[in-house]
Design a protein around this motif. Structure first.
Motif, PDB file in Angstrom:
ATOM      1  N   TYR A 204      -1.934   6.297 -13.311  1.00 30.43           N
ATOM      2  CA  TYR A 204      -1.246   4.981 -12.812  1.00 30.43           C
ATOM      3  C   TYR A 204      -1.974   3.826 -13.222  1.00 30.43           C
ATOM      4  O   TYR A 204      -1.066   3.057 -13.627  1.00 30.43           O
ATOM      5  CB  TYR A 204      -1.472   4.985 -11.145  1.00 30.43           C
ATOM      6  CG  TYR A 204      -0.859   3.860 -10.429  1.00 30.43           C
ATOM      7  CD1 TYR A 204       0.142   3.344 -10.633  1.00 30.43           C
ATOM      8  CD2 TYR A 204      -2.085   3.213  -9.713  1.00 30.43           C
ATOM      9  CE1 TYR A 204       0.585   1.967  -9.916  1.00 30.43           C
ATOM     10  CE2 TYR A 204      -1.946   2.101  -9.055  1.00 30.43           C
ATOM     11  CZ  TYR A 204      -0.559   1.305  -9.295  1.00 30.43           C
ATOM     12  OH  TYR A 204      -0.354   0.230  -8.540  1.00 30.43           O
ATOM     13  N   GLN A 205      -3.179   3.793 -13.340  1.00 27.16           N
ATOM     14  CA  GLN A 205      -3.936   2.617 -13.732  1.00 27.16           C
ATOM     15  C   GLN A 205      -3.590   2.131 -15.137  1.00 27.16           C
ATOM     16  O   GLN A 205      -3.541   1.201 -15.499  1.00 27.16           O
ATOM     17  CB  GLN A 205      -5.466   2.808 -13.423  1.00 27.16           C
ATOM     18  CG  GLN A 205      -5.927   2.824 -11.902  1.00 27.16           C
ATOM     19  CD  GLN A 205      -5.850   1.363 -11.504  1.00 27.16           C
ATOM     20  OE1 GLN A 205      -5.635   0.531 -12.198  1.00 27.16           O
ATOM     21  NE2 GLN A 205      -5.501   1.379 -10.060  1.00 27.16           N
ATOM     22  N   ARG A 206      -3.503   3.248 -16.111  1.00 29.62           N
ATOM     23  CA  ARG A 206      -3.143   3.094 -17.547  1.00 29.62           C
ATOM     24  C   ARG A 206      -1.932   2.668 -17.619  1.00 29.62           C
ATOM     25  O   ARG A 206      -1.719   1.467 -18.399  1.00 29.62           O
ATOM     26  CB  ARG A 206      -3.320   4.341 -18.215  1.00 29.62           C
ATOM     27  CG  ARG A 206      -4.711   4.858 -18.503  1.00 29.62           C
ATOM     28  CD  ARG A 206      -4.806   5.823 -19.488  1.00 29.62           C
ATOM     29  NE  ARG A 206      -3.992   7.008 -19.235  1.00 29.62           N
ATOM     30  CZ  ARG A 206      -4.338   8.085 -18.558  1.00 29.62           C
ATOM     31  NH1 ARG A 206      -5.625   8.417 -18.252  1.00 29.62           N
ATOM     32  NH2 ARG A 206      -3.548   9.263 -18.496  1.00 29.62           N
ATOM     33  N   LEU A 207      -0.967   2.917 -16.723  1.00 31.57           N
ATOM     34  CA  LEU A 207       0.533   2.472 -16.999  1.00 31.57           C
ATOM     35  C   LEU A 207       0.497   0.928 -16.553  1.00 31.57           C
ATOM     36  O   LEU A 207       1.329   0.317 -16.891  1.00 31.57           O
ATOM     37  CB  LEU A 207       1.430   3.139 -16.048  1.00 31.57           C
ATOM     38  CG  LEU A 207       1.704   4.771 -16.827  1.00 31.57           C
ATOM     39  CD1 LEU A 207       2.263   5.706 -15.900  1.00 31.57           C
ATOM     40  CD2 LEU A 207       2.421   4.419 -18.071  1.00 31.57           C
ATOM     41  N   LEU A 208      -0.264   1.027 -15.467  1.00 29.65           N
ATOM     42  CA  LEU A 208      -0.417  -0.713 -14.644  1.00 29.65           C
ATOM     43  C   LEU A 208      -0.972  -1.631 -15.819  1.00 29.65           C
ATOM     44  O   LEU A 208      -0.128  -2.716 -15.989  1.00 29.65           O
ATOM     45  CB  LEU A 208      -1.406  -0.594 -13.448  1.00 29.65           C
ATOM     46  CG  LEU A 208      -1.015  -1.642 -12.344  1.00 29.65           C
ATOM     47  CD1 LEU A 208       0.212  -1.699 -11.940  1.00 29.65           C
ATOM     48  CD2 LEU A 208      -2.220  -1.467 -11.278  1.00 29.65           C
TER      49      LEU A 208
ATOM     50  N   ARG B  57       0.781  -1.187  -0.079  1.00 24.67           N
ATOM     51  CA  ARG B  57       0.025  -0.006  -0.123  1.00 24.67           C
ATOM     52  C   ARG B  57       0.904   1.191   0.156  1.00 24.67           C
ATOM     53  O   ARG B  57       0.511   2.042  -0.743  1.00 24.67           O
ATOM     54  CB  ARG B  57      -0.973   0.027   1.249  1.00 24.67           C
ATOM     55  CG  ARG B  57      -1.788   1.360   1.535  1.00 24.67           C
ATOM     56  CD  ARG B  57      -2.763   1.632   0.140  1.00 24.67           C
ATOM     57  NE  ARG B  57      -3.308   0.682  -0.423  1.00 24.67           N
ATOM     58  CZ  ARG B  57      -3.925   0.594  -1.595  1.00 24.67           C
ATOM     59  NH1 ARG B  57      -3.626   1.613  -2.250  1.00 24.67           N
ATOM     60  NH2 ARG B  57      -4.505  -0.393  -1.897  1.00 24.67           N
ATOM     61  N   PRO B  58       1.763   1.241   0.730  1.00 20.33           N
ATOM     62  CA  PRO B  58       2.678   2.560   0.830  1.00 20.33           C
ATOM     63  C   PRO B  58       3.200   2.849  -0.495  1.00 20.33           C
ATOM     64  O   PRO B  58       3.434   4.051  -1.026  1.00 20.33           O
ATOM     65  CB  PRO B  58       3.728   2.332   1.572  1.00 20.33           C
ATOM     66  CG  PRO B  58       3.181   1.389   2.873  1.00 20.33           C
ATOM     67  CD  PRO B  58       2.428   0.581   1.873  1.00 20.33           C
ATOM     68  N   LEU B  59       3.630   1.847  -1.470  1.00 19.06           N
ATOM     69  CA  LEU B  59       4.047   1.921  -2.748  1.00 19.06           C
ATOM     70  C   LEU B  59       2.982   2.690  -3.665  1.00 19.06           C
ATOM     71  O   LEU B  59       3.263   3.502  -4.391  1.00 19.06           O
ATOM     72  CB  LEU B  59       4.808   0.742  -3.120  1.00 19.06           C
ATOM     73  CG  LEU B  59       5.960   0.296  -2.438  1.00 19.06           C
ATOM     74  CD1 LEU B  59       6.275  -1.441  -3.150  1.00 19.06           C
ATOM     75  CD2 LEU B  59       6.917   1.085  -2.393  1.00 19.06           C
ATOM     76  N   TYR B  60       1.807   2.058  -3.644  1.00 16.68           N
ATOM     77  CA  TYR B  60       0.797   2.605  -4.487  1.00 16.68           C
ATOM     78  C   TYR B  60       0.383   3.860  -4.000  1.00 16.68           C
ATOM     79  O   TYR B  60       0.021   4.896  -5.004  1.00 16.68           O
ATOM     80  CB  TYR B  60      -0.709   1.795  -3.823  1.00 16.68           C
ATOM     81  CG  TYR B  60      -0.644   0.129  -4.453  1.00 16.68           C
ATOM     82  CD1 TYR B  60      -0.089  -0.433  -5.476  1.00 16.68           C
ATOM     83  CD2 TYR B  60      -1.042  -0.537  -3.431  1.00 16.68           C
ATOM     84  CE1 TYR B  60      -0.146  -1.609  -5.918  1.00 16.68           C
ATOM     85  CE2 TYR B  60      -1.446  -2.080  -3.626  1.00 16.68           C
ATOM     86  CZ  TYR B  60      -0.728  -2.340  -4.875  1.00 16.68           C
ATOM     87  OH  TYR B  60      -0.752  -3.809  -5.214  1.00 16.68           O
TER      88      TYR B  60
END
Length: 325
Positions: A206-210, A191-194
């Protein structure tokens, strides 16, 4: 009784003077308390009185802080304390440099900057080495600055992807007792990384890159057997790796990749008797070319100033325990 030594300085802008003094004069009160000098303003003139050395030091600090304010920067208690420390060490010329250089800009337009000499050395190590170890207490910006540098590298097309990983070490609860599938079990550890990625990029980006595979956040166990080319790879909480895990991770590096390993060797959650892979790696690799080691301390804590005091108190307590042994 000797008369107090007096100095005067002029602040060009009334707005700058108000920012310098702070709400209810809290900034000036801090400098008065730290350096034991009297500071008063009349119009745009500031008068300082006290012992000559203290007055000279206070004047230097005030001039540097005014210069920072003139550049549109904010000042707070943490920054003021650090400016006093640097000036006392004869490093006042570094105050503006540290507080003005922009490392990255978040999706909301917020500028990410180094706030301490330790952070500046850490960022310089990342720029100048392929592999960097950053060791220090909570709140020193180890992970956040690494992610900021990773996002910049991705945007500049220096790398094709960012890979963030952490060891999923159990601390209190057993993984098997937590609800959900494996991904849901390990998500709390990541979670800290997210959070840091979302802050830098924004949730949608972020979601697109993921989905595209340009960003990957995964437990350390998922790195086994892979070669990571064209990637900016960050291992967080590395103090909780075993020697075997650390060696496995370090040997994943492929061509055109950069590796950052962060950890706090005072917060090891490994089972009793297990040696930290981070502690061992620091010993084994300290003289290897192209590997940088950045050691951060309580002076580099940039969270609430109480966090800095807490870290300092624990460091002192640990030293006293070691002496008693």
């Amino acid at each position: 009784m000797e008369p107090l030594y007096r100095e005067m300085m002029v602040v060009e802008s009334v707005d700058q003077l108000m920012t310098l003094f702070g709400a209810h004069d809290e900034n000036i009160e801090l400098i008065r308390h730290e350096l034991n000098v009297e500071i008063f303003a009349h119009g745009n003139e500031v008068t300082l009185s006290g012992e000559p050395e203290k007055v000279a030091l206070a004047k230097t600090v005030l001039k540097r802080l005014v210069a920072i304010i003139a550049h549109g920067e904010s000042i707070d208690r943490t920054r003021i304390r650090y400016a006093i420390e640097l000036a006392a060490e004869g490093n006042d010329d570094r105050i503006e440099e540290i507080m003005s250089g922009v490392i990255a800009i978040t999706y909301r337009g917020r500028q990410i900057k180094c706030k301490t000499l330790g952070q500046q050395r850490y960022v310089d190590a990342i720029k100048n080495n392929t592999c960097v170890f950053a060791v220090g207490p909570a709140g020193t910006g180890k992970t956040y600055l690494a992610i900021a540098m990773a996002v910049v590298a991705l945007k500049n097309k220096d790398v094709e992807r960012i890979i963030l990983t952490r060891p999923a070490v159990e601390a209190g609860e057993k993984l098997g007792f937590l609800p959900g599938d494996l991904q849901q079990k390990v998500d709390p550890y990541l979670r800290p990384l997210y959070d840091a990625l979302n802050d830098m990029m924004g949730v949608e980006s972020y979601q697109r890159l993921l989905e595209r595979g340009a960003v990957e956040v995964a437990p350390l166990a998922y790195m086994r057997g892979r070669t990571l080319n064209d990637a900016f790879i960050i291992l967080d909480e590395a103090q909780n790796t075993t020697s075997e895990q650390m060696k496995m991770f370090l040997t994943r590096m492929g061509m055109n990749s950069k590796m950052i390993i962060t950890g706090d060797i005072t917060q090891i959650d490994l089972p009793l008797g297990k040696r930290s892979g981070l502690v061992e790696a620091l010993e084994v690799l300290k003289n290897v070319d192209d590997i940088g080691i950045a050691m951060l301390s309580h002076r580099d804590v940039v969270r609430h100033e109480l966090v800095q005091a807490i870290v300092k108190a624990y460091d002192q307590h640990d030293r006293q325990k070691a002496q008693r042994r």
